[in-house]
Structure formats: structure tokens, C-alpha cells
Design an enzyme around this catalytic site. Structure first.
Site, PDB file in Angstrom:
ATOM      1  N   SER A  41       0.870  -1.182   0.000  1.00 16.66           N
ATOM      2  CA  SER A  41       0.000   0.000   0.000  1.00 16.66           C
ATOM      3  C   SER A  41       0.905   1.230   0.000  1.00 16.66           C
ATOM      4  O   SER A  41       1.051   1.927   0.987  1.00 16.66           O
ATOM      5  CB  SER A  41      -0.927  -0.015   1.218  1.00 16.66           C
ATOM      6  OG  SER A  41      -0.200   0.052   2.414  1.00 16.66           O
ATOM      7  N   HIS A 154      -3.228  -6.205   2.786  1.00 17.11           N
ATOM      8  CA  HIS A 154      -2.286  -7.176   3.345  1.00 17.11           C
ATOM      9  C   HIS A 154      -2.910  -8.527   3.638  1.00 17.11           C
ATOM     10  O   HIS A 154      -2.249  -9.405   4.199  1.00 17.11           O
ATOM     11  CB  HIS A 154      -1.641  -6.627   4.621  1.00 17.11           C
ATOM     12  CG  HIS A 154      -0.769  -5.437   4.375  1.00 17.11           C
ATOM     13  ND1 HIS A 154      -0.285  -4.638   5.371  1.00 17.11           N
ATOM     14  CD2 HIS A 154      -0.279  -4.910   3.220  1.00 17.11           C
ATOM     15  CE1 HIS A 154       0.458  -3.662   4.855  1.00 17.11           C
ATOM     16  NE2 HIS A 154       0.463  -3.805   3.546  1.00 17.11           N
ATOM     17  N   GLN A 162      -6.352  -1.735   7.313  1.00 14.85           N
ATOM     18  CA  GLN A 162      -5.168  -2.567   7.076  1.00 14.85           C
ATOM     19  C   GLN A 162      -4.518  -3.137   8.345  1.00 14.85           C
ATOM     20  O   GLN A 162      -4.113  -4.286   8.367  1.00 14.85           O
ATOM     21  CB  GLN A 162      -4.137  -1.728   6.311  1.00 14.85           C
ATOM     22  CG  GLN A 162      -2.889  -2.447   5.898  1.00 14.85           C
ATOM     23  CD  GLN A 162      -1.983  -1.544   5.083  1.00 14.85           C
ATOM     24  OE1 GLN A 162      -2.214  -1.347   3.906  1.00 14.85           O
ATOM     25  NE2 GLN A 162      -0.958  -0.984   5.707  1.00 14.85           N
ATOM     26  N   GLU A 163      -4.412  -2.315   9.392  1.00 11.09           N
ATOM     27  CA  GLU A 163      -3.631  -2.764  10.553  1.00 11.09           C
ATOM     28  C   GLU A 163      -4.291  -2.440  11.883  1.00 11.09           C
ATOM     29  O   GLU A 163      -4.630  -1.288  12.150  1.00 11.09           O
ATOM     30  CB  GLU A 163      -2.231  -2.115  10.515  1.00 11.09           C
ATOM     31  CG  GLU A 163      -1.486  -2.469   9.248  1.00 11.09           C
ATOM     32  CD  GLU A 163      -0.169  -1.704   9.083  1.00 11.09           C
ATOM     33  OE1 GLU A 163       0.367  -1.203  10.096  1.00 11.09           O
ATOM     34  OE2 GLU A 163       0.291  -1.614   7.936  1.00 11.09           O
ATOM     35  N   GLU A 204       1.801  -9.389   7.392  1.00 13.73           N
ATOM     36  CA  GLU A 204       2.651  -8.921   8.488  1.00 13.73           C
ATOM     37  C   GLU A 204       2.542  -9.803   9.729  1.00 13.73           C
ATOM     38  O   GLU A 204       2.937  -9.415  10.827  1.00 13.73           O
ATOM     39  CB  GLU A 204       2.333  -7.453   8.797  1.00 13.73           C
ATOM     40  CG  GLU A 204       2.645  -6.565   7.589  1.00 13.73           C
ATOM     41  CD  GLU A 204       2.561  -5.077   7.847  1.00 13.73           C
ATOM     42  OE1 GLU A 204       2.006  -4.668   8.890  1.00 13.73           O
ATOM     43  OE2 GLU A 204       3.063  -4.304   6.992  1.00 13.73           O
ATOM     44  N   ASP A 241      -3.747   1.497  11.734  1.00 17.82           N
ATOM     45  CA  ASP A 241      -3.382   2.054  10.433  1.00 17.82           C
ATOM     46  C   ASP A 241      -4.414   1.587   9.414  1.00 17.82           C
ATOM     47  O   ASP A 241      -4.254   0.532   8.797  1.00 17.82           O
ATOM     48  CB  ASP A 241      -1.976   1.618   9.989  1.00 17.82           C
ATOM     49  CG  ASP A 241      -1.637   2.148   8.596  1.00 17.82           C
ATOM     50  OD1 ASP A 241      -2.399   3.003   8.083  1.00 17.82           O
ATOM     51  OD2 ASP A 241      -0.620   1.720   8.023  1.00 17.82           O
ATOM     52  N   GLU A 285      -2.693   6.038  12.353  1.00 16.02           N
ATOM     53  CA  GLU A 285      -1.858   6.347  11.177  1.00 16.02           C
ATOM     54  C   GLU A 285      -2.738   6.351   9.933  1.00 16.02           C
ATOM     55  O   GLU A 285      -3.632   5.511   9.800  1.00 16.02           O
ATOM     56  CB  GLU A 285      -0.781   5.254  11.076  1.00 16.02           C
ATOM     57  CG  GLU A 285       0.106   5.347   9.859  1.00 16.02           C
ATOM     58  CD  GLU A 285       0.946   4.073   9.699  1.00 16.02           C
ATOM     59  OE1 GLU A 285       1.258   3.401  10.703  1.00 16.02           O
ATOM     60  OE2 GLU A 285       1.268   3.740   8.544  1.00 16.02           O
ATOM     61  N   ASP A 312       1.766   8.589   7.038  1.00  8.81           N
ATOM     62  CA  ASP A 312       2.591   7.627   6.287  1.00  8.81           C
ATOM     63  C   ASP A 312       2.561   8.001   4.801  1.00  8.81           C
ATOM     64  O   ASP A 312       3.423   8.747   4.320  1.00  8.81           O
ATOM     65  CB  ASP A 312       2.065   6.204   6.543  1.00  8.81           C
ATOM     66  CG  ASP A 312       2.726   5.154   5.672  1.00  8.81           C
ATOM     67  OD1 ASP A 312       3.743   5.445   5.027  1.00  8.81           O
ATOM     68  OD2 ASP A 312       2.217   4.012   5.609  1.00  8.81           O
ATOM     69  N   LYS A 337       9.964   5.253   6.922  1.00  6.69           N
ATOM     70  CA  LYS A 337      10.295   4.058   6.139  1.00  6.69           C
ATOM     71  C   LYS A 337      11.449   4.430   5.207  1.00  6.69           C
ATOM     72  O   LYS A 337      11.290   5.280   4.320  1.00  6.69           O
ATOM     73  CB  LYS A 337       9.098   3.645   5.277  1.00  6.69           C
ATOM     74  CG  LYS A 337       7.894   3.076   6.036  1.00  6.69           C
ATOM     75  CD  LYS A 337       6.692   3.016   5.085  1.00  6.69           C
ATOM     76  CE  LYS A 337       5.556   2.171   5.640  1.00  6.69           C
ATOM     77  NZ  LYS A 337       4.317   2.357   4.837  1.00  6.69           N
ATOM     78  N   HIS A 365       8.524  -1.096   9.370  1.00  5.06           N
ATOM     79  CA  HIS A 365       8.879  -2.095   8.349  1.00  5.06           C
ATOM     80  C   HIS A 365       8.011  -1.859   7.108  1.00  5.06           C
ATOM     81  O   HIS A 365       7.204  -0.928   7.079  1.00  5.06           O
ATOM     82  CB  HIS A 365       8.615  -3.505   8.894  1.00  5.06           C
ATOM     83  CG  HIS A 365       7.163  -3.747   9.244  1.00  5.06           C
ATOM     84  ND1 HIS A 365       6.624  -4.999   9.418  1.00  5.06           N
ATOM     85  CD2 HIS A 365       6.120  -2.885   9.445  1.00  5.06           C
ATOM     86  CE1 HIS A 365       5.337  -4.895   9.703  1.00  5.06           C
ATOM     87  NE2 HIS A 365       5.014  -3.632   9.732  1.00  5.06           N
ATOM     88  N   ARG A 366       8.158  -2.706   6.083  1.00  2.86           N
ATOM     89  CA  ARG A 366       7.226  -2.739   4.955  1.00  2.86           C
ATOM     90  C   ARG A 366       6.494  -4.084   4.994  1.00  2.86           C
ATOM     91  O   ARG A 366       6.937  -5.028   5.647  1.00  2.86           O
ATOM     92  CB  ARG A 366       7.953  -2.605   3.608  1.00  2.86           C
ATOM     93  CG  ARG A 366       8.715  -1.329   3.382  1.00  2.86           C
ATOM     94  CD  ARG A 366       7.952  -0.054   3.635  1.00  2.86           C
ATOM     95  NE  ARG A 366       6.726   0.140   2.895  1.00  2.86           N
ATOM     96  CZ  ARG A 366       6.503   1.076   1.976  1.00  2.86           C
ATOM     97  NH1 ARG A 366       7.478   1.915   1.669  1.00  2.86           N
ATOM     98  NH2 ARG A 366       5.313   1.229   1.396  1.00  2.86           N
ATOM     99  N   SER A 367       5.392  -4.168   4.269  1.00  2.04           N
ATOM    100  CA  SER A 367       4.667  -5.443   4.255  1.00  2.04           C
ATOM    101  C   SER A 367       5.477  -6.540   3.567  1.00  2.04           C
ATOM    102  O   SER A 367       5.363  -7.711   3.896  1.00  2.04           O
ATOM    103  CB  SER A 367       3.300  -5.267   3.610  1.00  2.04           C
ATOM    104  OG  SER A 367       3.415  -4.614   2.363  1.00  2.04           O
ATOM    105  N   LYS A 388       6.777  -0.186  14.461  1.00  2.00           N
ATOM    106  CA  LYS A 388       5.879  -1.282  14.085  1.00  2.00           C
ATOM    107  C   LYS A 388       6.645  -2.190  13.137  1.00  2.00           C
ATOM    108  O   LYS A 388       7.276  -1.730  12.180  1.00  2.00           O
ATOM    109  CB  LYS A 388       4.569  -0.763  13.481  1.00  2.00           C
ATOM    110  CG  LYS A 388       4.679   0.075  12.218  1.00  2.00           C
ATOM    111  CD  LYS A 388       3.290   0.321  11.622  1.00  2.00           C
ATOM    112  CE  LYS A 388       3.357   0.714  10.165  1.00  2.00           C
ATOM    113  NZ  LYS A 388       2.034   0.883   9.542  1.00  2.00           N
TER     114      LYS A 388
END
Ligand code: PGA
Ligand code: ZN
Length: 428
Positions: A41, A154, A162-163, A204, A241, A285, A312, A337, A365-367, A388
Site C-alpha cells: 500500500s 495485506h 489494514q492494521e 505482516e 493504520d 496512522e 505515512d 520508512k 517495516h514494509r509489508s 511497528k
């Protein structure tokens, strides 16, 4: 100190997609390796990730061009050249690329060299990476914000957001916080199982069940926290997020995986206000989309004084976009990131700007990840107080946690766990 050689190869990331690995050697024999992550994303203004687009290999996702750019152009230019510090190498690479967002050589090629150089220089100086990145005041151990329910891009479930993360902030150390977080992760698995839902995981490492609503994800997490023996809001809080740029649809927000409902920016803000009153949320986020700057201002006015609002996609770790956000009163924190901007030095400049303007930095991190734990060191280096990097499983996520456990041990009595005050404007 001269660079003796630099060599890249194509390896795989945690989704089985190709990515760049760089090995770099300094003339004193210090050898270091770095692996580059990749997002799903992504923000529109991220530095360019160079992919081959050759449909005959890895569905077009190969990175042989980026690898070749390291092995031919970059290698030729930096071999036997002395770079005194990180900035001199990074700005040399930026000039060599010559484009505004690293489209020529690829941010994945450039970042791999930048990170490997940082590691080699730290090694050559005989200091840990976190100290190389942040100096001798690096000592704050972060709250691990663990992404225990995955949705959005994800996971292949019905969850739009997403999170859904847990923040075990009531602990005396990182090592204890990670224990608490992992205990909640295991308890949540039992909660999900007891409802007859799938305990399969997303990109993740968080669970990815089909749920009736986004609220159900929060409700189950609260149940998991209690089941593990902790108090929601006291011991463990929630970070979100929604990655709402993915929901942006012609000026509205579409619940694209569940109800298909379209709502306005104001409706989204009302939803977050309600949730903030109802649930122990400490960080939000990308509550709104990267192209909804007016909405972001309203969101910041509505919730920015009691909640961490992290940008982000809207900032992309880019200092000029961040400056624009600071001037316009958008968000109060920034997600960090490395591959959104493409060099270690530019990442540190963005962090510097954020701190000077009292914005918090939330390292991420990234996915699509590798076992490279660079961000663990970066988090401590800049005393970010939180990061995260996934949930309680998947090796590429756990490696960052394990590196933080190592750092905490190494710091010994100097280590200070950030706790709840890591979250901007959240009052105990
Ligand atoms: P990404 O997701 O790595 O797929 O961009 C992470 C995030 O949105 O924070
Ligand atoms: Zn995000």
C-alpha cells in the site's frame, strides 16, 4: 576509508517477490550486507522502486535492472573512492542518479548501498549500528506496536482497515513488552478460534479472519488482552493504520472489502472520534488519504491534541512534504520508512525536521520484508520510542524484535523503555 567493492544480487522478500541485496566491503576489510524491503500500500510520492517489468520473470517483479545498476554504474563510481561519512556517499549516489525520485538507478538499488555502507562504517568504527545512526545518546527502547489483525491490501479477508496493532506500553523494558505483546497475540488466537474463525495470517503476521466489521477486530483484540491477563488501556492499548489512501475513491472513502459503503472525510473523522471515546486508542496512522489534505487538517484539529496522528502515505518520509504538513497543521507524527525516500541520510534529515517541530517519529517495516533488522537499530538510534514491525510470528518480523532484545541487553542499565509517553499527546 575507501570502498573496496560493492556487489548486489537478486534475492526474495517475505512475499516471495524479488528484492535487492547488497554486499559492501571497505578497504579495512569491514564487510556488510543489506536487504531492501518493499511495500504493497505504497504512497504516490515514494522514491521509485525499480522493477524489470519483464512478464517472463516473476510476473514482471524482477529486480535485475536495479541489481545491474549497483554492479555496473554504482560499483564503478564508488570503487576505490573514499567517503568520509554517510552523507558524502548518499549525496554522491543521489547526484549519480540525477533524478528527483531515484527513477534512473532505482531507490531499491541506492538504498541497498546506503544501508550496507552504514553497517560497514559502524563495523569499521567498532560501534553498534544504532550508535552510528544516532550517536552516543541512543538509549530509548521502543514500545513494539504489534500488528495482530491484518486487513486491507495485506490480507484476503473482509476487513477494510489494514492494521490493528497492540501497544504493550506498561512494561519496564522492551523485553518484557514483547513478552506481554506475544502473550496477547497467543490469547487472541484462542479468541478467534473460539468464534469458529480462521487463524490464518496476513502479510505482516497478524491474523486475517473474515469479520463482520472493522469494530469486531478491535473488540476481539480487547478480549485477547483481557484473556492474557492484562488491562486494556492500562497495560496494552491500540494503534490503528486503516491505510485509508487505499479506500480513497473520487473524494470519498469506500469500504471496499466489506459493505462497499461510500462515506465522506467528515464521516471518517466522526468514526475515529467515536472509536477514540469507546476504545483505548493511542495512535492513528493514515486515518485519511494522502490526497485529502483538507480532511487531514480537520482530523488534526479534531483529535490531534489527544492522540498520535501519524502520516505515512501523505509524507512518504520526505522532508519537503513533511515541511508542508507542518506548515499546514497536518498530523503530529510521521511514519519513517527508509525505502520511501531511498537513502539513510535523507531519512535522518526527515527525522531531524520532525523532531525540531515536535513531531514524533514512528519507525516502520514494509509489508514485504527480509530478515534485515536495520530498522531495529534505527529506532533505538533516533530514540523514536516506538516502532511497528509485525506481530508475534513470521521470521522477518521477529528478527527485528530479537535484534531489539539484543540491543537492550547490550545497553544494560543505560536502556530506558519509552512506555506510554512514546505516543504523542496521549495522556495517562
Ligand atoms: P506497506 O504497508 O508496506 O504495504 O506500504 C505498511 C503501511 O502502510 O504502513
Ligand atoms: Zn501505513
Amino acid at each position: 576509508m575507501k570502498i573496496q567493492n560493492v556487489k548486489a544480487i537478486e534475492i526474495l522478500d517475505s512475499r516471495g517477490n524479488p528484492t535487492v541485496e547488497v554486499n559492501l566491503k571497505l578497504e579495512d576489510g569491514s564487510v556488510a550486507r543489506a536487504m531492501v524491503p518493499s511495500g504493497a500500500s505504497t504512497g504516490e510520492k515514494e522514491a521509485a522502486e525499480l522493477r524489470d517489468n519483464d512478464k517472463n520473470r516473476y510476473g514482471g517483479k524482477g529486480v535485475l535492472k536495479a541489481v545491474d545498476n549497483v554492479n555496473s554504474i554504482i560499483s564503478k563510481a564508488v570503487q576505490n573512492v573514499c567517503f568520509n561519512d554517510q552523507r558524502s556517499l548518499d549525496y554522491f549516489l543521489i547526484d549519480l542518479d540525477g533524478t528527483s525520485n531515484k527513477t534512473k538507478l532505482g531507490a531499491n538499488a541506492i538504498l541497498g548501498v546506503s544501508m550496507a555502507f552504514a553497517r560497514a562504517k559502524a563495523m569499521s568504527s567498532g560501534i553498534p549500528l544504532y550508535q552510528y545512526l544516532g550517536g552516543s545518546n541512543a538509549h530509548v527502547m521502543p514500545v513494539p506496536c504489534m500488528n495482530v489483525i491484518n486487513g486491507g491490501k495485506h490480507a484476503d479477508n473482509t476487513v477494510d482497515f489494514q492494521e490493528f496493532m497492540i501497544a504493550p506500553h506498561h512494561a519496564t523494558s522492551f523485553t518484557e513488552a514483547i513478552r506481554i505483546g506475544t502473550e496477547v497475540f497467543h490469547a487472541l488466537k484462542l479468541v478467534i478460534k473460539s468464534k469458529g474463525l480462521s487463524t490464518g495470517i496476513g502479510d505482516e503476521g497478524g491474523f486475517a479472519p473474515d469479520l463482520k466489521s472493522n469494530e469486531q477486530a478491535i473488540e476481539m483484540i480487547l478480549e485477547g488482552i483481557t484473556k492474557a491477563g492484562y488491562k486494556p488501556g492500562v497495560d496494552v492499548s491500540i494503534c490503528l493504520d486503516p491505510a485509508s489512501s487505499e479506500m480513497w475513491d473520487n473524494g470519498k472513502y469506500k469500504f471496499f472489502k466489506s459493505s462497499q459503503k461510500l462515506v465522506s472525510s467528515d464521516d471518517m473523522i466522526k468514526l475515529y472520534e467515536n472509536w477514540t471515546n469507546q476504545y483505548p486508542i493511542v495512535s492513528l496512522e493514515d486515518g485519511l488519504a494522502e490526497n485529502d489534505w483538507e480532511g487531514w487538517k480537520n482530523l488534526t484539529n479534531a483529535l490531534g491534541n489527544k492522540l498520535e496522528l501519524v502520516g505515512d502515505d501523505i509524507f512518504c518520509t520526505n522532508k519537503s512534504i513533511l515541511l508542508d504538513g507542518i506548515n499546514k497543521g497536518v498530523a503530529n507524527s510521521i511514519l519513517i520508512k527508509l525505502n520511501q525516500i531511498g537513502t539513510v541520510s535523507e531519512t535522518l534529515e526527515t527525522i531531524d525536521l520532525a523532531y525540531k517541530n515536535s513531531y514524533n517519529c514512528f519507525v516502520s517495516h514494509r509489508s514485504g520484508e527480509t530478515i534485515d533488522s536495520f530498522i531495529a537499530d534505527l529506532t533505538v538510534g533516533i530514540n523514536a520510542g516506538h516502532l511497528k514491525t509485525g506481530s508475534g510470528c513470521r521470521g522477518e518480523r521477529i528478527e527485528k524484535f530479537n535484534q531489539l532484545i539484543r540491543i537492550e541487553n547490550e545497553l544494560g542499565k543505560s536502556a530506558v523503555f519509552a512506555g506510554l509517553k512514546a505516543f504523542k499527546n496521549v495522556k495517562a
